[in-house]
Design a protein around this motif. Structure first.
Motif, PDB file in Angstrom:
ATOM      1  N   HIS A 199    -108.108 -16.213  24.063  1.00  0.00           N
ATOM      2  CA  HIS A 199    -107.358 -16.468  22.832  1.00  0.00           C
ATOM      3  C   HIS A 199    -106.698 -17.836  22.911  1.00  0.00           C
ATOM      4  CE1 HIS A 199    -104.492 -15.954  19.589  1.00  0.00           C
ATOM      5  NE2 HIS A 199    -105.113 -14.860  19.225  1.00  0.00           N
ATOM      6  N   GLN A 200    -106.750 -18.580  21.797  1.00  0.00           N
ATOM      7  CA  GLN A 200    -106.163 -19.919  21.794  1.00  0.00           C
ATOM      8  C   GLN A 200    -104.643 -19.868  21.758  1.00  0.00           C
ATOM      9  OE1 GLN A 200    -108.058 -18.574  19.459  1.00  0.00           O
ATOM     10  NE2 GLN A 200    -107.507 -19.211  17.402  1.00  0.00           N
ATOM     11  N   GLY A 201    -104.032 -21.004  22.048  1.00  0.00           N
ATOM     12  CA  GLY A 201    -102.570 -21.087  22.046  1.00  0.00           C
ATOM     13  C   GLY A 201    -102.001 -21.113  20.645  1.00  0.00           C
ATOM     14  N   ALA A 202    -100.666 -21.221  20.572  1.00  0.00           N
ATOM     15  CA  ALA A 202     -99.975 -21.193  19.286  1.00  0.00           C
ATOM     16  C   ALA A 202    -100.282 -22.457  18.490  1.00  0.00           C
ATOM     17  CB  ALA A 202     -98.483 -21.056  19.508  1.00  0.00           C
ATOM     18  N   THR A 203    -100.415 -22.294  17.173  1.00  0.00           N
ATOM     19  CA  THR A 203    -100.678 -23.436  16.302  1.00  0.00           C
ATOM     20  C   THR A 203     -99.405 -23.880  15.592  1.00  0.00           C
ATOM     21  OG1 THR A 203    -102.974 -22.831  15.900  1.00  0.00           O
ATOM     22  CG2 THR A 203    -101.924 -24.191  14.242  1.00  0.00           C
ATOM     23  N   LYS A 206     -95.990 -24.550  17.802  1.00  0.00           N
ATOM     24  CA  LYS A 206     -96.151 -25.630  18.766  1.00  0.00           C
ATOM     25  C   LYS A 206     -95.416 -26.867  18.276  1.00  0.00           C
ATOM     26  CE  LYS A 206    -100.084 -27.924  19.355  1.00  0.00           C
ATOM     27  NZ  LYS A 206    -101.499 -28.179  19.725  1.00  0.00           N
ATOM     28  N   ARG A 209     -97.553 -32.856  17.856  1.00  0.00           N
ATOM     29  CA  ARG A 209     -98.622 -33.263  16.948  1.00  0.00           C
ATOM     30  C   ARG A 209     -99.101 -32.090  16.085  1.00  0.00           C
ATOM     31  NH1 ARG A 209    -102.606 -33.783  22.096  1.00  0.00           N
ATOM     32  NH2 ARG A 209    -103.132 -31.601  22.219  1.00  0.00           N
ATOM     33  N   PRO A 210     -99.497 -32.383  14.863  1.00  0.00           N
ATOM     34  CA  PRO A 210     -99.931 -31.306  13.965  1.00  0.00           C
ATOM     35  C   PRO A 210    -101.251 -30.705  14.423  1.00  0.00           C
ATOM     36  CG  PRO A 210    -100.373 -33.444  12.987  1.00  0.00           C
ATOM     37  CD  PRO A 210     -99.625 -33.707  14.259  1.00  0.00           C
ATOM     38  N   SER A 211    -101.346 -29.379  14.341  1.00  0.00           N
ATOM     39  CA  SER A 211    -102.561 -28.703  14.762  1.00  0.00           C
ATOM     40  C   SER A 211    -103.287 -28.080  13.589  1.00  0.00           C
ATOM     41  CB  SER A 211    -102.239 -27.594  15.760  1.00  0.00           C
ATOM     42  OG  SER A 211    -101.437 -28.085  16.770  1.00  0.00           O
ATOM     43  N   ILE A 212    -102.650 -28.093  12.424  1.00  0.00           N
ATOM     44  CA  ILE A 212    -103.287 -27.465  11.268  1.00  0.00           C
ATOM     45  C   ILE A 212    -103.064 -28.337  10.051  1.00  0.00           C
ATOM     46  CG2 ILE A 212    -101.237 -26.005  10.858  1.00  0.00           C
ATOM     47  CD1 ILE A 212    -103.250 -23.856   9.823  1.00  0.00           C
ATOM     48  N   ASP A 213    -104.112 -28.496   9.259  1.00  0.00           N
ATOM     49  CA  ASP A 213    -104.049 -29.324   8.068  1.00  0.00           C
ATOM     50  C   ASP A 213    -103.052 -28.726   7.077  1.00  0.00           C
ATOM     51  OD1 ASP A 213    -105.679 -31.637   6.754  1.00  0.00           O
ATOM     52  OD2 ASP A 213    -105.388 -30.154   5.173  1.00  0.00           O
TER      53      ASP A 213
END
Lengths: 259, 154
Positions: A199-203, A206, A209-213
């Motif tokens: 499972h990936q880390g928190a978006t 976090k 830097r931005p991880s989600i558009d």
């Protein structure tokens, strides 16, 4: 002021404390919840529709996953609520256990089915997303396993309540279980940092830097609001039922029932 | 008012939560390595894995290392954690997200010529962006996203 015990030594107590006592009275809360549950319900429907429209229609596809990433609009809010509701349930049950407040137990008992439903939803949507993305529905990594344990905690809590005939005894026994299970919440949250997992880390939580558009983040936040309103509406309605059942011999319930 | 008994119950509840937390913490510390889903190539090269055991290895697929056999589904590629590299051999259909530069987790055992995998899973990162943003980042060649898709596009 419809105080039930006007002879209480209120001299040294503040107005806030008196308000707290009135708020905690089952009769007052029953009518309060009756006013607010439908409002939260309507808000939930409005936010769900808006969130799903922006999430499924307006938001752009992902550069790697295409459209299958859109399940996050259900999965992430569900997973968040599964943990948040557990904390509300455990804290409320703990208050009921220590201060013997009937309303707290009623809130805790009402949280469990809603939280269990969100946990189930998070597990199922995660599995459906996992197959096309990872290549498997399920893997016993730390995040998935601890979330499954959370589902068992909810189910165990509900089973314990159902197994004990006496409402008070059941609530107190359940409160102990709920408090013990509280330790699982930080484990779920930090599992992706403490151990290596599929499972990936928190978006969102976090920093940096931005991880989600932004066009994907906005519908996600709308869905977060929607699930919170839904929780409030569902929980308050359940609390009303619990209170009616527990106070059935009192005059205010007789008045409610007989009109 | 039952002040004393209330205080006693509060202490019991506090001790309960603290005690369980400490017990679980100690258990997790004892199990530390075993809860990890996979070993890194460095751990494998250092011999931390019991010989002949069936285990998972996780890392990044090295750019340009994927070699496909044209006659069957045989594929081999190098897996790295930037420090050490292990060659993985696999026969079967790879997940859609498998590509060079992408994180993967493979289940199998060590053989003389590398790691023989029975299952390969793609690990997704926590970044979500539309294709045009990804393209723009690639064009600008200043990708702040760690494991970006440098191999073939979709």
């Amino acid at each position: 002021m419809a105080m039930r015990k006007p002879a209480q030594p209120t001299t040294s107590r503040s107005r806030a404390w008196r308000w707290f006592h009135r708020f905690g009275s089952p009769a007052y809360f029953y009518f309060f919840a009756g006013r607010w549950a439908p409002r939260f319900g309507h808000l939930a429907v409005a936010f769900f529709l808006a969130g799903l429209y922006f999430g499924l229609v307006v938001a752009p596809p992902d550069y790697q996953m295409g459209d299958s990433y859109r399940i996050i609009f259900i999965h992430v809010p569900s997973a968040w609520m599964s943990m948040f509701i557990y904390v509300v349930m455990a804290v409320s049950a703990g208050i009921g256990l220590v201060w013997r407040i009937k309303l707290s137990h009623a809130v805790a008992r009402s949280c469990a089915p809603v939280g269990a439903a969100f946990t189930f939803c998070a597990l199922v949507t995660g599995a459906l997303w996992g197959k096309p993305t990872w290549g498997t529905y399920w893997i016993w990594d730390a995040r998935l396993t601890s979330e499954l344990v959370l589902l068992f905690l909810y189910v165990g809590y509900m089973a314990l309540l159902a197994a004990l005939d006496d409402w008070k005894t059941g609530s107190r026994a359940g409160a102990v279980l709920a408090l013990v299970g509280l330790v699982n919440i930080p484990i779920i949250h930090y599992s992706v940092e403490w151990w290596n997992t599929l499972h990936q880390g928190a978006t969102i939580t976090k920093l940096g830097r931005p991880s989600i558009d932004i066009r994907m983040l906005v519908p996600l936040l709308i869905m977060f609001a929607a699930v919170n309103f839904y929780f409030l509406a569902a929980m308050l309605n359940r609390v009303r039922c619990e209170l009616l059942d527990q106070e059935r011999r009192t005059r205010w319930v007789q008045e409610v029932v007989n009109g | 008012m039952m002040r004393a008994s209330r205080k006693r119950r509060l202490v019991i509840a506090g001790v309960l939560v603290t005690g369980v937390s400490v017990a679980v913490l100690l258990t997790l510390l004892a199990l530390r390595e075993n809860i990890n889903l996979f070993y890194s190539p460095s751990q494998v090269v250092a011999g931390e894995v019991v010989e002949g055991s069936y285990f998972r290895i996780g890392g990044m697929v090295v750019d340009g290392s994927v070699r496909r056999n044209p006659d069957d589904l045989q594929v081999s590629f190098d897996l790295t954690d930037t420090a050490e590299t292990v060659t993985v051999h696999y026969s079967g259909i790879l997940p859609d997200l498998f590509r060079e530069g992408q994180g993967i987790v493979a289940l199998g055992r060590l053989e003389d010529h590398g790691f023989r995998a029975d299952q390969v899973l793609a690990k997704h990162d926590e970044n979500y962006m539309p294709p045009e943003v990804s393209e723009a980042l690639k064009a600008a060649n200043r990708q702040p996203y760690a494991p970006a898709a440098t191999g073939g596009g979709s």
